[in-house]
Design a protein around this motif. Structure first.
Motif, mmCIF file in Angstrom:
data_model
loop_
_atom_site.group_PDB
_atom_site.id
_atom_site.type_symbol
_atom_site.label_atom_id
_atom_site.label_comp_id
_atom_site.label_asym_id
_atom_site.label_seq_id
_atom_site.Cartn_x
_atom_site.Cartn_y
_atom_site.Cartn_z
ATOM 1 N N PRO A 185 0.847 -1.399 -0.441
ATOM 2 C CA PRO A 185 0.034 -0.369 -0.115
ATOM 3 C C PRO A 185 0.570 1.055 -0.195
ATOM 4 N N LEU A 186 0.273 1.959 -0.486
ATOM 5 C CA LEU A 186 1.363 3.336 -0.978
ATOM 6 C C LEU A 186 0.697 4.449 -0.048
ATOM 7 N N ASN A 187 1.140 5.670 0.266
ATOM 8 C CA ASN A 187 0.791 6.576 0.662
ATOM 9 C C ASN A 187 1.476 7.541 -0.130
ATOM 10 N N GLN B 237 -2.261 12.096 1.056
ATOM 11 C CA GLN B 237 -2.986 11.861 0.251
ATOM 12 C C GLN B 237 -2.836 9.593 0.351
ATOM 13 N N ARG B 238 -3.395 9.565 1.902
ATOM 14 C CA ARG B 238 -3.532 7.669 1.956
ATOM 15 C C ARG B 238 -4.429 7.201 0.699
ATOM 16 N N GLN B 239 -6.173 7.975 0.481
ATOM 17 C CA GLN B 239 -7.299 7.286 0.157
ATOM 18 C C GLN B 239 -7.391 7.410 -1.403
ATOM 19 N N LYS B 240 -7.148 5.956 -2.410
ATOM 20 C CA LYS B 240 -6.932 6.376 -3.352
ATOM 21 C C LYS B 240 -8.479 7.265 -4.082
ATOM 22 N N PRO B 241 -8.680 7.873 -4.977
ATOM 23 C CA PRO B 241 -9.028 8.935 -5.036
ATOM 24 C C PRO B 241 -10.457 8.145 -5.923
ATOM 25 N N ASP B 242 -12.202 8.678 -5.651
ATOM 26 C CA ASP B 242 -12.925 7.742 -7.141
ATOM 27 C C ASP B 242 -12.810 8.044 -8.498
ATOM 28 N N TYR B 243 -12.234 9.180 -9.052
ATOM 29 C CA TYR B 243 -11.651 9.222 -9.793
ATOM 30 C C TYR B 243 -10.143 8.979 -10.971
ATOM 31 N N PHE B 244 -9.911 7.787 -9.616
ATOM 32 C CA PHE B 244 -8.499 7.612 -10.837
ATOM 33 C C PHE B 244 -9.253 5.492 -11.494
ATOM 34 N N GLN C 1 -7.233 -2.102 0.479
ATOM 35 C CA GLN C 1 -8.025 -2.244 1.722
ATOM 36 C C GLN C 1 -6.790 -2.549 2.851
ATOM 37 N N THR C 2 -6.496 -1.251 3.354
ATOM 38 C CA THR C 2 -6.412 -2.364 4.836
ATOM 39 C C THR C 2 -7.159 -1.708 6.463
ATOM 40 N N PRO C 3 -7.250 -2.606 6.964
ATOM 41 C CA PRO C 3 -8.214 -1.930 8.100
ATOM 42 C C PRO C 3 -7.398 -0.416 8.817
ATOM 43 N N LYS C 4 -8.457 -0.201 9.418
ATOM 44 C CA LYS C 4 -7.742 1.324 10.178
ATOM 45 C C LYS C 4 -8.873 1.111 11.595
ATOM 46 N N GLN C 5 -8.204 0.853 13.065
ATOM 47 C CA GLN C 5 -8.830 1.032 13.943
ATOM 48 C C GLN C 5 -10.007 2.309 14.109
ATOM 49 N N GLY C 6 -10.631 1.549 14.383
ATOM 50 C CA GLY C 6 -11.507 2.694 14.585
ATOM 51 C C GLY C 6 -12.484 3.386 13.713
ATOM 52 N N GLY C 7 -12.134 2.750 12.774
ATOM 53 C CA GLY C 7 -13.025 3.715 11.119
ATOM 54 C C GLY C 7 -12.848 2.345 9.909
ATOM 55 N N ASP C 8 -13.787 3.941 9.097
ATOM 56 C CA ASP C 8 -13.706 2.543 8.014
ATOM 57 C C ASP C 8 -12.372 2.464 7.274
ATOM 58 N N PRO C 9 -12.368 0.940 6.655
ATOM 59 C CA PRO C 9 -10.822 0.589 5.946
ATOM 60 C C PRO C 9 -10.390 1.908 5.065
ATOM 61 N N VAL C 10 -9.247 1.852 4.765
ATOM 62 C CA VAL C 10 -8.491 2.760 4.215
ATOM 63 C C VAL C 10 -7.743 2.215 2.528
ATOM 64 N N THR C 11 -8.223 2.751 1.509
ATOM 65 C CA THR C 11 -8.267 1.751 0.110
ATOM 66 C C THR C 11 -7.231 2.591 -0.690
ATOM 67 N N HIS C 12 -5.537 2.363 -0.950
ATOM 68 C CA HIS C 12 -4.899 2.943 -1.361
ATOM 69 C C HIS C 12 -4.097 2.156 -2.084
ATOM 70 N N VAL C 13 -3.409 3.498 -3.149
ATOM 71 C CA VAL C 13 -3.167 2.313 -4.231
ATOM 72 C C VAL C 13 -1.991 1.827 -4.114
ATOM 73 N N VAL C 14 -1.979 0.675 -4.529
ATOM 74 C CA VAL C 14 -1.039 -0.197 -4.947
ATOM 75 C C VAL C 14 -0.259 0.421 -6.726
ATOM 76 N N ALA C 15 0.886 0.294 -6.813
ATOM 77 C CA ALA C 15 1.233 0.780 -7.948
ATOM 78 C C ALA C 15 2.032 -0.812 -8.579
ATOM 79 N N GLN D 202 -0.056 12.872 -11.264
ATOM 80 C CA GLN D 202 -1.813 13.876 -10.946
ATOM 81 C C GLN D 202 -0.446 14.386 -9.342
ATOM 82 N N ALA D 203 0.856 14.805 -9.525
ATOM 83 C CA ALA D 203 1.497 15.029 -9.029
ATOM 84 C C ALA D 203 2.219 14.652 -8.065
ATOM 85 N N ALA D 204 2.278 12.888 -7.840
ATOM 86 C CA ALA D 204 2.140 12.649 -6.860
ATOM 87 C C ALA D 204 4.314 12.362 -6.728
ATOM 88 N N VAL D 205 4.742 13.582 -6.123
ATOM 89 C CA VAL D 205 5.620 13.944 -6.275
ATOM 90 C C VAL D 205 6.869 12.742 -5.511
#
Length: 317
Positions: free
Chosen positions: A56-58, A73-80, A88-102, A114-117
């Motif tokens: 998973p990438l940030n 940015q941790r969450q993969k945007p819907d427009y990708f 998807q990675t579990p998040k304590q006390g919240g919804d899972p985070v969907t990360h980009v994987v290259a 996307q200017a992800a430097v």
């Protein structure tokens, strides 16, 4: 292959055409453009992907250039697009985070558009998020010289190699410090790995208290080098090898051959987008076989406990 114009460019690879909008837009004060960034990630994909695929990438994005603040940015945007892989990675006390994987070079180039430097990667892979395969000691200088932090990296390498029989790998972070990295067999959870890294840091600090500290608060470091082991915690990340840093010269996080640390000319920010291609052409990726050196921590944990006792320290404090 890339074609450029004043308003758009296209890079064709992996059977895809990735459009680069505003390719001539300077993202760095040195004049490095968005198209330059995309071409960097196209060039390094072959050596970079083995170090990030399945992780998973940030994303550290700078739509208005690195001088104007960015977005972490941790969450993969819907427009990708759908072809951008994710985990998807579990998040304590919240919804899972969907990360980009290259998964491929096209993804790296798309992220550049996307200017992800800078890409920051987990220390574990998505099939076993709870079992890291990297131990990372981040040596972050509060002041002092590049020479001090180089010597600190060498000292950690000596402890790992000579006293704990673990193979050290070095990353010039492209910023001010080094990462000392140990490839791991996936037998230990994040808490075990972080406890080991912290005790390793405590031993090193006890041996060199004038140069090193574990003090997180900068005001209390007294100019010493921070031995940061927090990157070993669950869901924490580290700059990915061959990632560009959001610094004026567009420097690059560069894996080293360990012996390069013996050279006083080696600096954490020695290589940039412009100088890295010649280095790769000469020697390829020094970390190409890093996973062949993966170790478990059992014997090293026992050896480290003995060294802590000899130093008058308790293990896993």
């Amino acid at each position: 292959m890339a074609t450029a114009g004043s308003t758009a460019a296209a890079i064709r690879l992996d059977g895809r055409v990735v459009e680069i909008s505003k390719p001539d837009k300077a993202l760095f004060p040195s004049g490095v453009t968005k198209l330059d960034l995309a071409r960097h990630y196209e060039r390094v994909a072959e050596v970079m992907l083995p170090h990030v695929t399945e992780r998973p990438l940030n994303l550290q994005r700078f739509p208005d250039g690195v001088s104007n603040g960015g977005i972490f940015q941790r969450q993969k945007p819907d427009y990708f697009p759908d072809w951008i892989d994710s985990a998807q990675t579990p998040k304590q006390g919240g919804d899972p985070v969907t990360h980009v994987v290259a998964a491929d070079a096209a993804t790296l180039v798309y992220l550049a558009n996307q200017a992800a430097v800078t890409l920051h990667a987990w220390t574990s892979r998505r099939d076993r998020l709870d079992r890291p395969d990297r131990l990372i000691v981040d040596l972050d200088p509060s002041g002092g010289s590049a020479e001090d932090v180089r010597q600190a990296a060498l000292a950690f390498g000596a402890i790992l190699r000579d006293e704990l029989e673990l193979p050290p790998f070095a990353l010039a972070t492209g910023s001010r410090g080094y990462h000392v990295v140990v490839p791991l067999q996936r037998r230990h959870d994040h808490d075990e790995v972080r406890a080991f890294a912290r005790d390793l840091g405590r031993l090193a600090v006890a041996r060199d208290p004038e140069r090193l500290t574990l003090e997180q608060r900068k005001a209390k470091r007294g100019g010493r080098i921070l031995v940061d082991v927090q990157r070993n915690a669950y869901a924490h990340t580290a700059v990915a090898p061959y990632s560009v840093r959001a610094l004026p010269a567009a420097t690059v996080a560069t894996p080293l051959r360990w012996e390069e640390l013996d050279d006083p000319a080696t600096r954490p920010d020695r290589w940039s987008i412009r100088s890295l291609p010649a280095r790769l052409a000469r020697g390829g990726d020094p970390w190409a076989s890093i996973d062949d050196d993966a170790h478990a921590l059992g014997a090293a944990r026992r050896a480290l406990d003995a060294l802590l006792r000899d130093a008058g320290l308790d293990a896993a404090a």
